[in-house]
Write a protein that holds these residues in place. Structure first.
Motif, short mmCIF file in Angstrom:
data_model
loop_
_atom_site.label_atom_id
_atom_site.label_comp_id
_atom_site.label_asym_id
_atom_site.label_seq_id
_atom_site.Cartn_x
_atom_site.Cartn_y
_atom_site.Cartn_z
N ASP A 1 -4.31 -2.09 4.78
CA ASP A 1 -3.17 -1.32 5.34
C ASP A 1 -2.94 -0.22 6.99
O ASP A 1 -4.12 -0.85 7.40
CB ASP A 1 -2.46 0.03 4.21
CG ASP A 1 -3.28 0.82 4.21
OD1 ASP A 1 -4.21 1.84 4.68
OD2 ASP A 1 -3.46 1.62 3.24
N GLY A 2 -2.39 -0.07 6.84
CA GLY A 2 -1.58 0.65 8.21
C GLY A 2 -2.43 2.28 8.43
O GLY A 2 -2.78 2.96 9.70
N ALA B 1 0.99 3.93 3.75
CA ALA B 1 0.70 2.71 4.87
C ALA B 1 1.59 1.55 5.00
O ALA B 1 1.20 1.34 3.38
CB ALA B 1 0.16 3.04 5.87
N MET B 2 1.89 0.60 5.58
CA MET B 2 1.96 -0.60 5.72
C MET B 2 1.21 -1.30 5.96
O MET B 2 0.02 -1.42 5.89
CB MET B 2 3.54 -0.81 6.31
CG MET B 2 4.82 -0.32 6.22
SD MET B 2 6.14 -1.26 6.69
CE MET B 2 6.79 -2.55 6.64
N SER C 1 1.30 -1.28 0.14
CA SER C 1 0.03 -0.04 0.05
C SER C 1 1.11 1.27 0.09
O SER C 1 1.73 1.02 0.38
CB SER C 1 -0.41 0.35 1.37
OG SER C 1 -1.43 1.09 0.70
#
Lengths: 354, 354
Positions: free
Chosen positions: A324-325, A273-274, A270
């Protein structure tokens, strides 16, 4: 599972200009070899001679500059590992094809280590003026596109904030080796987190601009999400990669043995973000996969895996869904937009349990 | 020039809680030794025991977490060299002191190499929800501030975009050694490019929040630029460091010899871009200094120098003015705001030519 030999290779999507993607099984390793890294070209690959190459930095600057390759090499370098994905990757997943667009499968994505000069340093030396809002990057590649009357040169812009990010760089190496012609030799931009189109190859001119948003062909006509009907169109340049996963193992159509444990694995990424979570559905609801977060840098894809023991003979759908984060989740269906960019629906493939 | 011995040391601004800055001559090296790195504490330095320390990640997340120090050390680490400056640095340069504020000279700044885990990775694992707008960081330091009735715990927020930046990290090392108690042991945030207050020390809690902007004491009352009269106040939390320079050589009050070449040198930095230019006035107009850009990373200060041959006996004013890669220039006079943050007027000191 019947494993095919992993050999570096590419699947040609169009010969001229060269466009090619990785077979999905070539994306099993964390770092994608250059020989299996997708190639997206809009024009013929320019053959740039080092002796004549210059990178100019101009526009809204007080100190316009021209850098030779040697000038660039003298600057402090950094390494960033980053996943780049073509904004059109997965387009083949749309039911109705968009006319004239490349029907990419799922292999127009790869992860590499890039070595280069932080763009922030190059821009600083040119003394940008306070009013500069965007940075425009020009490549050496140009030509006449189908349906267009005039010759175009590839160019794309970044907001000055993203351009000043510590990780945005002018790369001269990919996986430790000099860039190949297809990947932008001698120097290319690398914009971690953004769709590949932002990472302008064969870079030779940087231009700072003020005033209204820069809109050229590749961020005004193409590489924009166009939504809404005629007269009510809203268009927005593609930027950060959307959250997405890829199932690299088993492969589509593989046969797997009833009652024998098999590893289902893949990658997820992504831009903003991770990836924090991947869920997999093997026919009995979503189960959480294990993430190999510990070996991934902040802009790299994350490996994931889950063990599966098939209990029923016949065709089986496997689905994977990344989160994602920032809480973004892959949707079940792709978001529609005129040129079908940013495909990121839940990944799926079919195997046969025998 | 009469050179004083360079010895690591700090000048105490307040003993309890400990606040101390570097003597300017201790800032001549590119990396500031920990022993000369300014200390800004709002409360007593907490003595944190590793065995009991946990870092919790909660709020708008689906997977609240508690990390031990060992959990943190197992994650992939990165190194970022970054200059941190206290938002109050240089406040002594304002003609009329702001009541109750520390009168920092020019040494509440330093450059160090930080080793830690990208915040992006820690946040991702907690599964932030889509609505999360800000990330709040809580330190272990707390107490009652003068003029306040209740005890406060130190906390500050970052927009989620900056929190996801590849260079924002949870640091466990400073210049290669474990953090000292004064610098946030066992773990602190490091936000390259932002004033030091954002780099929360003794970090023990991370909280994702949605809704209206997070405003607590240290980004709602203090560490905000407050402008305008009563009833018309506009307040804005301090964030990126403003462009600024520091003359480290010669020192204020030094004697320099008539007709003998002397090196005038210093540092310059800016949060939003690299410094691209430093001009120096030695009594005969602005002249461009040489920058040591080649040895500075994207978030580090840049060394600059210029050679001067004094031609006139008596007191001489030396001025330095930095410009950054976004066209920002140090102003002649500091921008006024209630608590006098962000002082970045043109640097000046006086020497005597003998």
């Amino acid at each position: 599972v019947s494993m095919k030999k992993e050999e570096p290779e590419l699947v040609i999507a169009r010969v001229s200009p060269l466009n090619a993607e990785a077979p999905v099984r070539a994306l099993r390793s964390s770092t994608t070899p250059v020989s299996s890294f997708f190639v997206r070209s809009h024009f013929a690959v320019p053959r740039v001679k080092l002796s004549g190459w210059r990178l100019s930095v101009g526009g809204e600057v007080d100190n316009p500059r021209e850098l030779s390759y040697l000038d660039l090499l003298k600057m402090p370098m950094k390494e960033v590992s980053a996943t780049l994905e073509c904004a059109g990757n997965g387009r083949a997943g749309f039911a109705v094809p968009a006319e004239g667009e490349l029907r990419w499968g799922h292999g127009a994505v790869g992860n590499a280590t890039w070595t280069g000069v932080p763009l922030r340093a190059v821009l600083g030396a040119a003394l940008p003026r306070k009013g500069a809002k965007e940075v425009v990057f020009h490549g050496a590649d140009s030509g006449v596109l189908k349906g267009e009357e005039r010759a175009l040169t590839f160019s794309r812009s970044l907001p000055v904030e993203k351009a000043m990010d510590g990780d945005t760089m002018i790369a001269v190496k990919m996986n430790g080796a000099r860039l190949t012609p297809e990947h932008g030799y001698p120097a290319r931009l690398v914009v971690p987190g953004w769709y590949g189109v932002a990472s302008v190859k064969w870079l030779n001119r940087i231009e700072l601009v003020s005033g209204k948003p820069y809109r050229a062909f590749f961020n005004g006509v193409k590489y924009v999400y166009v939504r809404g009907g005629p007269g009510e169109e809203i268009s927005e340049p593609v930027s950060e990669m959307r959250v997405k996963s890829l199932i690299t193992q088993p492969s589509e159509g593989d046969e797997v043995d009833l009652g024998r444990r098999v590893e289902v694995a893949g990658k997820a990424w992504s831009g903003g973000a991770m990836v924090s979570r991947v869920d997999v559905d093997l026919g009995d609801g979503w189960r959480r996969a294990e993430l190999q977060t510990s070996s991934a840098g902040p802009f790299e894809w994350v490996g994931w895996s889950i063990v599966w023991t098939p209990r029923k003979k016949g065709e089986q759908l496997i689905r994977a869904r990344a989160t994602d984060g920032r809480g973004n989740v892959q949707p079940l269906e792709p978001e529609d937009n005129r040129y079908q960019y940013g495909y990121n629906a839940v990944s799926r493939l079919r195997v046969r349990v025998v």
